[in-house]
Design an enzyme around this catalytic site. Sequence first.
Site, PDB file in Angstrom:
ATOM      1  N   GLU A  36       1.223   6.426  -7.002  1.00 36.23           N
ATOM      2  CA  GLU A  36       0.374   7.275  -7.569  1.00 36.23           C
ATOM      3  C   GLU A  36       0.728   8.721  -7.396  1.00 36.23           C
ATOM      4  OE1 GLU A  36      -3.519   5.844  -5.980  1.00 36.23           O
ATOM      5  OE2 GLU A  36      -2.830   3.799  -5.830  1.00 36.23           O
ATOM      6  N   TYR A  85       0.629  -1.032   0.187  1.00 41.55           N
ATOM      7  CA  TYR A  85      -0.011   0.185  -0.028  1.00 41.55           C
ATOM      8  C   TYR A  85       0.827   1.273  -0.005  1.00 41.55           C
ATOM      9  CZ  TYR A  85      -3.746   3.397   1.178  1.00 41.55           C
ATOM     10  OH  TYR A  85      -4.697   4.412   1.217  1.00 41.55           O
TER      11      TYR A  85
END
Length: 221
Positions: free
Chosen positions: A154, A147
């Site tokens: 991102e 994550y």
Amino acid sequence: MATLFAALRRLYLSIYNWTVFIGWFQVLFLALKSLKESGHEHVYNAVEKPLLLAQSAAALEILHGLIGLVRSPVSSTLPQVGSRLYLTWGILWSFPEIRTHILVSSLVISWSITEIIRYSFFGMKEAFGFAPSWHLWLRYSSFLVLYPTGISSEVGLVYFALPYIKGSEKYSVRMPNKWNFSLDYFYLAILALGFYVPGSPHLYRYMLAQRKRALSKSKKE
């Protein structure tokens, strides 16, 4: 009737999970193959088609939650799926200049490993009614590393795409027009970056809580 519905639900979700699993497995295989043979600059071109298909299929998970096919709350599914669709279509597909960045590789690898584990776990649960304990542990532990690497990739890709977004004015709507409406995609991208600040820690805490519940439940069983 209820028994028939339950059987159809399991059949549909089994097919859905295993189909998307195959898509993400293909993404990972092509990404690693491209990294080894051509370098990170060519990873996106190698994975584009299966990436677009596999990630777009995740939009169905919002529908699954809305109609009650799965127990996952839409409030957690929507931001996760939405941010990934935005990166996939709104950044990588829309702005070719960013596709050769090394963060594309870390993004694709983080996403694909996460989804291979997740979709195979739920595929096992729906098809056979159980998943091995090691698979359960992977499902609720791999995010501890993947994550942060995925989210960092991102955020980095949106940030590095900003000059190209501003320069191209793609998806921006300027006045005057018949709708009397204006939209600047550059500022929307900055707003998207802003959502990561409160959103990422919130989702991480949510997954930590999920992990605690799932692993403690497995120990009792």
